[in-house]
Motif scaffolding. Structure first.
Motif, PDB file in Angstrom:
ATOM      1  N   LEU A 168     -22.052  51.412   4.758  1.00  0.00           N
ATOM      2  CA  LEU A 168     -21.978  52.395   3.680  1.00  0.00           C
ATOM      3  C   LEU A 168     -21.365  53.702   4.174  1.00  0.00           C
ATOM      4  CD1 LEU A 168     -22.729  52.467   0.719  1.00  0.00           C
ATOM      5  CD2 LEU A 168     -24.937  53.444   1.340  1.00  0.00           C
ATOM      6  N   ASP A 169     -21.716  54.110   5.388  1.00  0.00           N
ATOM      7  CA  ASP A 169     -21.148  55.330   5.952  1.00  0.00           C
ATOM      8  C   ASP A 169     -19.635  55.195   6.120  1.00  0.00           C
ATOM      9  OD1 ASP A 169     -21.570  58.011   7.279  1.00  0.00           O
ATOM     10  OD2 ASP A 169     -20.692  56.927   8.958  1.00  0.00           O
ATOM     11  N   LYS A 170     -19.186  54.004   6.516  1.00  0.00           N
ATOM     12  CA  LYS A 170     -17.754  53.769   6.674  1.00  0.00           C
ATOM     13  C   LYS A 170     -17.031  53.865   5.343  1.00  0.00           C
ATOM     14  CE  LYS A 170     -14.689  50.615   9.222  1.00  0.00           C
ATOM     15  NZ  LYS A 170     -14.647  49.356  10.020  1.00  0.00           N
ATOM     16  N   LEU A 171     -17.661  53.351   4.288  1.00  0.00           N
ATOM     17  CA  LEU A 171     -17.074  53.452   2.948  1.00  0.00           C
ATOM     18  C   LEU A 171     -17.009  54.907   2.485  1.00  0.00           C
ATOM     19  CD1 LEU A 171     -18.859  50.474   1.116  1.00  0.00           C
ATOM     20  CD2 LEU A 171     -16.479  50.554   1.869  1.00  0.00           C
ATOM     21  N   LEU A 172     -18.061  55.664   2.773  1.00  0.00           N
ATOM     22  CA  LEU A 172     -18.128  57.055   2.320  1.00  0.00           C
ATOM     23  C   LEU A 172     -17.128  57.951   3.057  1.00  0.00           C
ATOM     24  CD1 LEU A 172     -21.998  57.412   2.015  1.00  0.00           C
ATOM     25  CD2 LEU A 172     -20.363  57.440   0.132  1.00  0.00           C
ATOM     26  N   ARG A 173     -16.742  57.566   4.275  1.00  0.00           N
ATOM     27  CA  ARG A 173     -15.830  58.382   5.066  1.00  0.00           C
ATOM     28  C   ARG A 173     -14.361  58.083   4.784  1.00  0.00           C
ATOM     29  NH1 ARG A 173     -17.620  61.043   9.689  1.00  0.00           N
ATOM     30  NH2 ARG A 173     -19.860  61.024   9.987  1.00  0.00           N
ATOM     31  N   HIS A 174     -14.085  57.014   4.062  1.00  0.00           N
ATOM     32  CA  HIS A 174     -12.695  56.644   3.774  1.00  0.00           C
ATOM     33  C   HIS A 174     -12.114  57.581   2.712  1.00  0.00           C
ATOM     34  CE1 HIS A 174      -9.275  54.001   3.887  1.00  0.00           C
ATOM     35  NE2 HIS A 174      -9.344  53.744   2.595  1.00  0.00           N
ATOM     36  N   ASP A 175     -10.786  57.762   2.725  1.00  0.00           N
ATOM     37  CA  ASP A 175     -10.171  58.696   1.775  1.00  0.00           C
ATOM     38  C   ASP A 175      -9.699  58.030   0.483  1.00  0.00           C
ATOM     39  OD1 ASP A 175      -8.228  57.310   3.188  1.00  0.00           O
ATOM     40  OD2 ASP A 175      -6.779  58.941   3.158  1.00  0.00           O
ATOM     41  N   TRP A 176      -9.716  56.716   0.379  1.00  0.00           N
ATOM     42  CA  TRP A 176      -9.475  55.944  -0.844  1.00  0.00           C
ATOM     43  C   TRP A 176      -8.194  56.314  -1.591  1.00  0.00           C
ATOM     44  CZ3 TRP A 176     -12.019  51.799  -0.439  1.00  0.00           C
ATOM     45  CH2 TRP A 176     -13.294  51.800   0.151  1.00  0.00           C
ATOM     46  N   PRO A 177      -7.032  56.137  -0.956  1.00  0.00           N
ATOM     47  CA  PRO A 177      -5.780  56.394  -1.680  1.00  0.00           C
ATOM     48  C   PRO A 177      -5.557  55.424  -2.833  1.00  0.00           C
ATOM     49  CG  PRO A 177      -5.332  55.334   0.434  1.00  0.00           C
ATOM     50  CD  PRO A 177      -6.783  55.705   0.441  1.00  0.00           C
ATOM     51  N   GLY A 178      -6.148  54.225  -2.747  1.00  0.00           N
ATOM     52  CA  GLY A 178      -6.008  53.237  -3.822  1.00  0.00           C
ATOM     53  C   GLY A 178      -7.137  53.278  -4.829  1.00  0.00           C
ATOM     54  N   ASN A 179      -8.044  54.253  -4.675  1.00  0.00           N
ATOM     55  CA  ASN A 179      -9.144  54.470  -5.610  1.00  0.00           C
ATOM     56  C   ASN A 179     -10.021  53.227  -5.779  1.00  0.00           C
ATOM     57  OD1 ASN A 179      -8.662  57.302  -6.381  1.00  0.00           O
ATOM     58  ND2 ASN A 179      -6.700  56.502  -7.102  1.00  0.00           N
ATOM     59  N   VAL A 180     -10.501  52.980  -6.998  1.00  0.00           N
ATOM     60  CA  VAL A 180     -11.478  51.918  -7.232  1.00  0.00           C
ATOM     61  C   VAL A 180     -10.877  50.540  -6.961  1.00  0.00           C
ATOM     62  CG1 VAL A 180     -13.053  50.878  -8.923  1.00  0.00           C
ATOM     63  CG2 VAL A 180     -12.697  53.351  -8.910  1.00  0.00           C
ATOM     64  N   ARG A 181      -9.598  50.366  -7.228  1.00  0.00           N
ATOM     65  CA  ARG A 181      -8.964  49.077  -6.948  1.00  0.00           C
ATOM     66  C   ARG A 181      -9.002  48.767  -5.467  1.00  0.00           C
ATOM     67  NH1 ARG A 181      -3.683  49.898 -10.766  1.00  0.00           N
ATOM     68  NH2 ARG A 181      -4.708  49.616 -12.793  1.00  0.00           N
ATOM     69  N   GLU A 182      -8.763  49.782  -4.643  1.00  0.00           N
ATOM     70  CA  GLU A 182      -8.821  49.568  -3.197  1.00  0.00           C
ATOM     71  C   GLU A 182     -10.241  49.219  -2.772  1.00  0.00           C
ATOM     72  OE1 GLU A 182      -7.945  51.858   1.047  1.00  0.00           O
ATOM     73  OE2 GLU A 182      -7.799  52.965  -0.843  1.00  0.00           O
ATOM     74  N   LEU A 183     -11.234  49.892  -3.347  1.00  0.00           N
ATOM     75  CA  LEU A 183     -12.631  49.595  -3.017  1.00  0.00           C
ATOM     76  C   LEU A 183     -12.970  48.144  -3.338  1.00  0.00           C
ATOM     77  CD1 LEU A 183     -15.507  50.406  -2.173  1.00  0.00           C
ATOM     78  CD2 LEU A 183     -15.868  51.248  -4.504  1.00  0.00           C
ATOM     79  N   GLU A 184     -12.494  47.655  -4.477  1.00  0.00           N
ATOM     80  CA  GLU A 184     -12.788  46.261  -4.848  1.00  0.00           C
ATOM     81  C   GLU A 184     -12.156  45.292  -3.848  1.00  0.00           C
ATOM     82  OE1 GLU A 184     -13.561  43.654  -8.769  1.00  0.00           O
ATOM     83  OE2 GLU A 184     -12.226  45.371  -8.978  1.00  0.00           O
ATOM     84  N   ASN A 185     -10.938  45.585  -3.396  1.00  0.00           N
ATOM     85  CA  ASN A 185     -10.303  44.744  -2.380  1.00  0.00           C
ATOM     86  C   ASN A 185     -11.127  44.723  -1.089  1.00  0.00           C
ATOM     87  OD1 ASN A 185      -8.194  44.287  -4.148  1.00  0.00           O
ATOM     88  ND2 ASN A 185      -6.810  45.760  -3.202  1.00  0.00           N
ATOM     89  N   VAL A 186     -11.593  45.900  -0.689  1.00  0.00           N
ATOM     90  CA  VAL A 186     -12.368  46.022   0.549  1.00  0.00           C
ATOM     91  C   VAL A 186     -13.678  45.236   0.436  1.00  0.00           C
ATOM     92  CG1 VAL A 186     -13.656  47.654   1.998  1.00  0.00           C
ATOM     93  CG2 VAL A 186     -11.336  48.210   1.240  1.00  0.00           C
ATOM     94  N   ILE A 187     -14.333  45.302  -0.723  1.00  0.00           N
ATOM     95  CA  ILE A 187     -15.595  44.582  -0.916  1.00  0.00           C
ATOM     96  C   ILE A 187     -15.373  43.075  -0.893  1.00  0.00           C
ATOM     97  CG2 ILE A 187     -17.428  44.099  -2.579  1.00  0.00           C
ATOM     98  CD1 ILE A 187     -17.733  46.766  -1.081  1.00  0.00           C
TER      99      ILE A 187
END
Length: 424
Positions: free
Chosen positions: A305-324
């Motif tokens: 969770l800490d790793k997710l919170l520290r990311h800058d997410w240039p792809g926004n929610v779509r990028e998060l879904e890919n990562v999950i």
């Protein structure tokens, strides 16, 4: 509106969860007075009833457990205070389904509350925001909370359709209206009759077609290509744009009259990096969505969770879904570890103590209610932060941050008042 029926024990132990569900549009019904209704989901503390109704989520307070609804059996979620952010996200996904909007950030909650209010009217809505921030999800939520919910929801991407065919696809055409038109077509406006038409990437629409769209919005009628008689349509239009339409108007690429016709009620989605409190809840929703038929749904560890919170997410929610989805493939056991979190490119790290600056927005409305609940619970617990955090279902660290934020907001308000008095 979806309804939850929490027990008194759940209200006492998980006040923050119930408050968050209410802020996301769920109706909270009193268990003593509520009669069983279709769609109701009961929230019970584990062990309250020997036999629980099928549509029940049992909440435990120890360990990490997630058992979704299966074969008519109740769902079960157990988590401690340290896992409250993810645990609350799992409960929300079980109660509302993994495809409903998810939020935990105060400004995001305020946005969904505002969208629900807008849904009750029939006005045109313009949603601005970067790509991948959930504009279509917000548009669907408006449709599903409106009187048009049982009618069609038609979503089209103006940038993905051939410019030469866009007019025919929008307004329809008659047989023989142009080369290749061997049969007639009703077009998206008529396909969405009675329901909602989402025009995504509206900034990509050619100028000559913008004038015809303006007429369709004003007159509530379309003229199919090759026809001489207009056809009435009853459609609510929601437009989305990832560029600043006012800047497009100034540059001459978008009609000013169409902009003001679309922007009856503007809404804006924010980049994921600006609403980090949404990340645990979104991650939980996506884990449940993509877990498939796993007997045990994995939980993200504190490191993940800490790793997710520290990311800058240039792809926004779509990028998060890919990562999950990647993390679920890499996760070997019942947990998602930090090494299971793999990004497309190295992140621009965000300091752990970096918190968004408070803004004078509708999010403050939600924050005020949140601070009120914390103050009341703190008073009931005789000032004990440990007991207050336990009752609210949050960690002591989160409680300290909330209290500090409340003090900062109070100081900001005091300074603003002093400045106004000085200017007067």
């Amino acid at each position: 509106m979806r309804s939850i029926v929490p027990s008194a024990e759940v209200l006492s132990r998980h006040y923050a969860l119930v408050s968050s569900l209410r802020a996301q549009g769920f109706q909270v019904r009193d268990r003593a007075e509520a009669r069983a209704a279709a769609g109701d989901i009961h929230l019970l503390a584990e062990g309250e009833l020997a036999t629980a109704p099928a549509r029940t989520v049992l909440l435990g307070s120890e360990g990490r457990t997630l058992a979704p609804f299966r074969d008519g059996a109740p769902a079960r979620v157990a988590f401690g205070a340290a896992d409250a952010a993810v645990g609350n996200g799992f409960v929300r996904a079980l109660v509302g389904g993994p495809d409903l909007p998810t939020a935990a950030d105060p400004e995001s909650l305020a946005l969904f509350a505002l969208a629900e209010r807008v849904a009750r009217s029939d006005i045109t809505v313009l949603i601005n925001g970067p790509t991948g921030t959930g504009k279509e999800v917000l548009a669907r939520a408006i449709h599903m909370n409106s009187a048009r919910a049982d009618k069609p929801f038609v979503a089209i991407n103006c940038a993905a359709l051939p410019e030469t065919m866009l007019e025919a696809l929008l307004f329809g055409h008659q047989k023989g209206a142009f080369t290749g038109a061997s049969s007639g077509g009703e077009g998206f406006f008529r396909a969405a009759h009675g329901g909602t038409l989402l025009l995504d990437e509206i900034a990509e629409m050619p100028l000559n077609l913008q004038a015809k769209l303006l007429r369709a919005l004003q007159e509530r009628e379309v003229i199919p290509i090759g026809a001489s008689t207009p056809v009435s349509v009853d459609v609510r239009v929601i437009a989305c744009a990832n560029r600043d339409l006012q800047a497009e108007v100034a540059a001459g690429r978008f009609r000013a009259d169409l902009y003001y016709r679309l922007s009856v009620f503007p809404l804006a989605t924010r980049p994921l990096a600006e609403r980090r409190e949404d990340i645990p809840a979104l991650a939980a929703t996506m884990i449940l969505r993509h877990a498939g038929n796993r007997t045990s749904v994995p939980w993200p560890t504190a490191g993940a969770l800490d790793k997710l919170l520290r990311h800058d997410w240039p792809g926004n929610v779509r990028e998060l879904e890919n990562v999950i989805q990647r993390a679920l493939l890499f996760a070997a056991g019942d947990t998602i570890e930090a090494e299971d979190i793999v990004f497309d490119r190295p992140a621009q790290p965000v300091p752990a103590n970096d918190q968004p600056v408070a803004k004078a927005t509708l999010g403050n409305i939600v924050q005020i209610h949140e601070f009120q609940a914390i103050r009341e619970t703190l008073a009931e617990c005789g000032g004990s932060r440990i007991e207050t955090a336990r009752r609210l279902g949050i960690s002591e660290r989160t409680l300290r941050y909330r209290l500090a934020k409340a003090r900062e907001q109070g100081e900001d308000i005091t300074r603003a008042a002093q400045n106004r008095m000085a200017q007067a």
